[in-house]
Structures are given as C-alpha cells and as structure tokens.
Write a protein that holds these residues in place. Structure first.
Motif, PDB file in Angstrom:
ATOM      1  N   UNK A 148       0.807  -1.200   0.000  1.00 42.11           N
ATOM      2  CA  UNK A 148       0.000   0.000   0.000  1.00 42.11           C
ATOM      3  C   UNK A 148       0.856   1.273   0.000  1.00 42.11           C
ATOM      4  N   UNK A 149       0.179   2.413   0.135  1.00 39.72           N
ATOM      5  CA  UNK A 149       0.816   3.719  -0.041  1.00 39.72           C
ATOM      6  C   UNK A 149       1.762   4.073   1.105  1.00 39.72           C
ATOM      7  N   UNK A 150       2.803   4.807   0.746  1.00 38.71           N
ATOM      8  CA  UNK A 150       3.718   5.373   1.737  1.00 38.71           C
ATOM      9  C   UNK A 150       3.739   6.900   1.660  1.00 38.71           C
ATOM     10  N   UNK A 151       3.035   7.465   0.684  1.00 38.35           N
ATOM     11  CA  UNK A 151       2.964   8.911   0.501  1.00 38.35           C
ATOM     12  C   UNK A 151       1.499   9.320   0.302  1.00 38.35           C
ATOM     13  N   UNK A 152       1.104  10.400   0.945  1.00 40.05           N
ATOM     14  CA  UNK A 152      -0.194  11.000   0.675  1.00 40.05           C
ATOM     15  C   UNK A 152      -1.410  10.230   1.142  1.00 40.05           C
ATOM     16  N   UNK A 153      -1.230   9.157   1.887  1.00 37.76           N
ATOM     17  CA  UNK A 153      -2.388   8.387   2.341  1.00 37.76           C
ATOM     18  C   UNK A 153      -2.960   9.007   3.608  1.00 37.76           C
ATOM     19  N   UNK A 154      -4.102   8.492   4.037  1.00 33.97           N
ATOM     20  CA  UNK A 154      -4.713   8.955   5.275  1.00 33.97           C
ATOM     21  C   UNK A 154      -5.257   7.754   6.025  1.00 33.97           C
ATOM     22  N   UNK A 155      -5.788   7.996   7.202  1.00 33.44           N
ATOM     23  CA  UNK A 155      -6.357   6.896   7.987  1.00 33.44           C
ATOM     24  C   UNK A 155      -7.601   6.324   7.321  1.00 33.44           C
ATOM     25  N   UNK A 156      -8.096   7.021   6.285  1.00 33.71           N
ATOM     26  CA  UNK A 156      -9.311   6.577   5.617  1.00 33.71           C
ATOM     27  C   UNK A 156      -9.036   5.684   4.411  1.00 33.71           C
ATOM     28  N   UNK A 157      -7.819   5.712   3.898  1.00 34.98           N
ATOM     29  CA  UNK A 157      -7.485   4.875   2.741  1.00 34.98           C
ATOM     30  C   UNK A 157      -5.986   4.916   2.478  1.00 34.98           C
ATOM     31  N   UNK A 290      21.864  10.521  -5.611  1.00 33.34           N
ATOM     32  CA  UNK A 290      21.489   9.878  -4.344  1.00 33.34           C
ATOM     33  C   UNK A 290      20.715  10.851  -3.462  1.00 33.34           C
ATOM     34  N   UNK A 291      21.174  12.093  -3.397  1.00 30.39           N
ATOM     35  CA  UNK A 291      20.494  13.102  -2.581  1.00 30.39           C
ATOM     36  C   UNK A 291      19.094  13.365  -3.125  1.00 30.39           C
ATOM     37  N   UNK A 292      18.966  13.450  -4.437  1.00 32.15           N
ATOM     38  CA  UNK A 292      17.649  13.685  -5.037  1.00 32.15           C
ATOM     39  C   UNK A 292      16.687  12.543  -4.732  1.00 32.15           C
ATOM     40  N   UNK A 293      17.182  11.330  -4.788  1.00 32.90           N
ATOM     41  CA  UNK A 293      16.341  10.176  -4.474  1.00 32.90           C
ATOM     42  C   UNK A 293      15.892  10.214  -3.016  1.00 32.90           C
ATOM     43  N   UNK A 294      16.779  10.649  -2.134  1.00 35.53           N
ATOM     44  CA  UNK A 294      16.406  10.795  -0.727  1.00 35.53           C
ATOM     45  C   UNK A 294      15.318  11.855  -0.564  1.00 35.53           C
ATOM     46  N   UNK A 295      15.465  12.972  -1.272  1.00 34.65           N
ATOM     47  CA  UNK A 295      14.501  14.058  -1.166  1.00 34.65           C
ATOM     48  C   UNK A 295      13.122  13.640  -1.671  1.00 34.65           C
ATOM     49  N   UNK A 296      13.101  12.780  -2.672  1.00 30.96           N
ATOM     50  CA  UNK A 296      11.828  12.346  -3.247  1.00 30.96           C
ATOM     51  C   UNK A 296      10.959  11.610  -2.237  1.00 30.96           C
ATOM     52  N   UNK A 297      11.588  10.956  -1.265  1.00 33.57           N
ATOM     53  CA  UNK A 297      10.848  10.171  -0.268  1.00 33.57           C
ATOM     54  C   UNK A 297      10.894  10.807   1.114  1.00 33.57           C
ATOM     55  N   UNK A 298      11.250  12.079   1.190  1.00 36.33           N
ATOM     56  CA  UNK A 298      11.423  12.716   2.497  1.00 36.33           C
ATOM     57  C   UNK A 298      10.110  12.822   3.268  1.00 36.33           C
ATOM     58  N   UNK A 299       8.984  12.843   2.569  1.00 32.07           N
ATOM     59  CA  UNK A 299       7.685  12.957   3.238  1.00 32.07           C
ATOM     60  C   UNK A 299       6.996  11.609   3.431  1.00 32.07           C
ATOM     61  N   UNK A 300       7.691  10.533   3.161  1.00 37.07           N
ATOM     62  CA  UNK A 300       7.079   9.205   3.254  1.00 37.07           C
ATOM     63  C   UNK A 300       6.687   8.878   4.691  1.00 37.07           C
ATOM     64  N   UNK A 308       9.659  -1.026   3.395  1.00 38.04           N
ATOM     65  CA  UNK A 308      10.587  -1.442   2.335  1.00 38.04           C
ATOM     66  C   UNK A 308      10.379  -0.639   1.059  1.00 38.04           C
ATOM     67  N   UNK A 309       9.153  -0.140   0.849  1.00 34.42           N
ATOM     68  CA  UNK A 309       8.872   0.617  -0.370  1.00 34.42           C
ATOM     69  C   UNK A 309       9.679   1.909  -0.434  1.00 34.42           C
ATOM     70  N   UNK A 310       9.976   2.491   0.700  1.00 34.88           N
ATOM     71  CA  UNK A 310      10.746   3.732   0.730  1.00 34.88           C
ATOM     72  C   UNK A 310      12.142   3.485   0.177  1.00 34.88           C
ATOM     73  N   UNK A 311      12.790   2.442   0.661  1.00 38.38           N
ATOM     74  CA  UNK A 311      14.124   2.091   0.172  1.00 38.38           C
ATOM     75  C   UNK A 311      14.073   1.691  -1.295  1.00 38.38           C
TER      76      UNK A 311
END
Length: 331
Positions: A148-157, A290-300, A308-311
């Motif tokens: 399932x989602x690691x970004x932008x999800x909520x307790x509702x879905x 590498x830094x850009x890839x880290x920034x892309x998932x900073x809000x995960x 595991x999806x973050x990595x």
C-alpha cells in the motif's frame, strides 16, 4: 451481476445526455476494469453507455509541438504510435508495462485514467472499505498493507493508484480534456486526482457526467531522454510495487529541466518535486542523484509492513536517473 441497460452512443452529445438522464449510468470504454468490478458486485450500474464508436480515437500533433491522444485510443495503439515513441518514450514504455497484450488491445486511454484506485479489500464485500462504502472504515490500515501507499495516504485509505500510463503522463505534465452538456473543459493531470483526505471515494476532479475526450501532452514536455521503470512482484501482468517515470533535459553536462513521477506509492501518480528542484541546474554526479532520491521520499510515512517501499523507491529513482544521465551508481 445485476441486470443493466446497454446503449451504444454515436455522438458525444448522445452519450452525455444518456448519462445525465440516468444517475446510475456509466460510460463503457474497453471495460477492462468496470466489467470486472461488476462481476464482483462492487459496481452496479443501471446503464452502460458504450463510447467506443465515438470519433475520439487517434493520435495527432498539437500546435505547440506536443501530441493529442484521443480518449478512445487503445493502449496498444498509443504505445505503438511512432511519435509517442519518439517524443515521449517513457509513455510508450509505461503502457507496455501496464498489462497483457489482450488487455492493452481493449483498454482505452480515457478508461485507463478512470480505473478505480483499489486494493484487495475494495473487492472483498465482506470487509470495510471507505472507497466502496464511505464511512465504513479501512481494513488495510491495520490489516494486510505491504503493497500500500507510503505517501499521501490517510487513515481513511491507503490504496495505490494502479495506472502505469498515468505515472508517465504525470511526468510529462499532461492535461485531460473533457466534455459536459455545459461545454468543454480541461484539467491538468496534477489536479485530476484529488488528495485522499476523508473522502477516498472521490477519485477524480471531473464534473458529474463528464466524458474524457483526449489527453494532451504539451510541446514543452517533449523529452526523448525519458524512461519508465517498474518493479512488481511477478514478471508478467501485475500492478507496480514501485515505478518511476523520469524525463531530463541536459545541456553541456548540466540538468536544465527534470520531471520525476512515482507510481505504486500513493493514491495518484506522485510528482517528486523536491527531487526535481534538487537536480535542476546541477551536474548529475552519483552523489547528487542519491540526494535527489532521498529528497523524493522525504515525506514518506510508511505503514507497519511497507517501509521497504521507501528504500525500493529511492533505489529505483537513482537507477533511472543514472541510466538517463550516464552516471555510474555508487556501490
């Protein structure tokens, strides 16, 4: 499957009028998602309005150098079109990664964007699902959610959007054109899918009864230097665990423009805007990627079983950018 009426539309206005006159009516393109959900009892339309015969297919040049892809164009035809392959190769790659050949031959571009964001609980009528029955709860939050989602999800879905095509379109700043009885309109794909919030059953920003007529790829987004990569749990037809669509413009060794979109990580295609900003104006070294890839998932915000999806997403972003820039990855 419950009884339903079937109507074949011969003009756009006829299709719009038929859906406006019946609150339970649905447009039918290839039916590769809708018919499956009808068989499962999730969707119960009172009328199907077949739009496949409408004059909305084909790929044509846009005045600004981009492309206009008609809504009833099949996925196979869109992927195989020589100008799509030349100007927007990541889009062709995404469509070909999206499903079996049989499904691509039936599925339409408009229908692909409208397929339901879903997980296994969505089609399990015995379990709660806020997308299927608003306010009933989300079984995935405390249940099986490893994909399932690691970004932008909520307790509702926490379901993820299934479209590969939409991820590539997001990277190319596509615009969705539609028609209603009140006239024509358009929505940038970046606003086409609203945030999950507390109403995950609201999946698009289309007005009620609207019919998608085309998808526009702007000339400013033309990027032969683009790639789509997808990781999935099996080699054949399967939704993305994580996917990446990226397009770069590089001049004299400097990245002048970057577009990066992620799939399999959110309820809609996720633009990695922080990573894009961190890449623009720089020389793409392994450390910078590498830094850009880290920034892309900073809000995960991963759930219990899907960190595991973050990595995985970070590694995939770095791999795609390394391929596009010719930069060797750090080992």
């Amino acid at each position: 499957m419950k009884e339903f009426a079937y109507q074949r539309a011969t003009a756009v206005h006829d299709a719009l009028s038929a859906v406006a006159a019946d609150t339970g009516a649905r447009y039918l393109g290839g039916g590769t998602n809708l018919v499956d959900l009808m068989k499962n009892g999730v969707e119960e339309p009172t009328r199907l309005v077949d739009v496949r015969r409408l004059p909305l297919d084909g790929v044509r040049d846009a005045p600004d150098g981009g492309l206009v892809i008609g809504a009833t164009t099949t996925n196979s035809d869109a992927a195989a079109h020589p100008e799509v392959r030349r100007r927007f190769p990541a889009l062709s790659q995404a469509v070909l990664a999206g499903a079996s050949g049989q499904l691509r031959n039936m599925a339409t571009v408009g229908g692909n964007l409208l397929q339901r964001t879903r997980c296994g609980y969505f089609t399990d009528l015995s379990r709660p699902c806020n997308k299927r029955v608003p306010g009933s709860g989300c079984a995935a939050i405390t249940g099986a959610h490893h994909n399932h989602a690691v970004l932008g999800h909520s307790e509702h879905c926490a379901a993820t959007h299934p479209s590969d095509m939409a991820v590539a379109l997001a990277a190319f700043d596509a615009v969705v054109r539609y028609q209603t009885l009140d006239g024509a309109g358009e929505i940038p794909l970046s606003r086409f899918y609203p945030p999950v919030g507390d109403r995950p059953d609201r999946e698009t920003a289309l007005p009620p009864g609207a019919l998608i007529t085309a998808v526009v790829l702007p000339g400013a987004a033309v990027s032969p230097r683009s790639r789509y990569r997808k990781v999935r749990e099996r080699a054949s037809y399967a939704f993305a665990t994580v996917s990446v669509a990226a397009a770069l413009d590089i001049h004299d060794g400097i990245v002048t423009h970057a577009r990066i979109a992620l799939g399999g990580v959110a309820s809609h295609p996720w633009r990695a805007e922080a990573a894009e900003a961190g890449l623009r104006g720089t020389r793409p070294t392994a450390e910078r990627l590498r830094i850009c890839a880290e920034e892309a998932l900073s809000d995960a915000k991963p759930l219990r079983d899907n960190a595991y999806k973050v990595t995985l997403a970070r590694n995939l972003i770095q791999a795609v950018l390394s391929e596009l820039t010719g930069t060797e990855m750090d080992r």
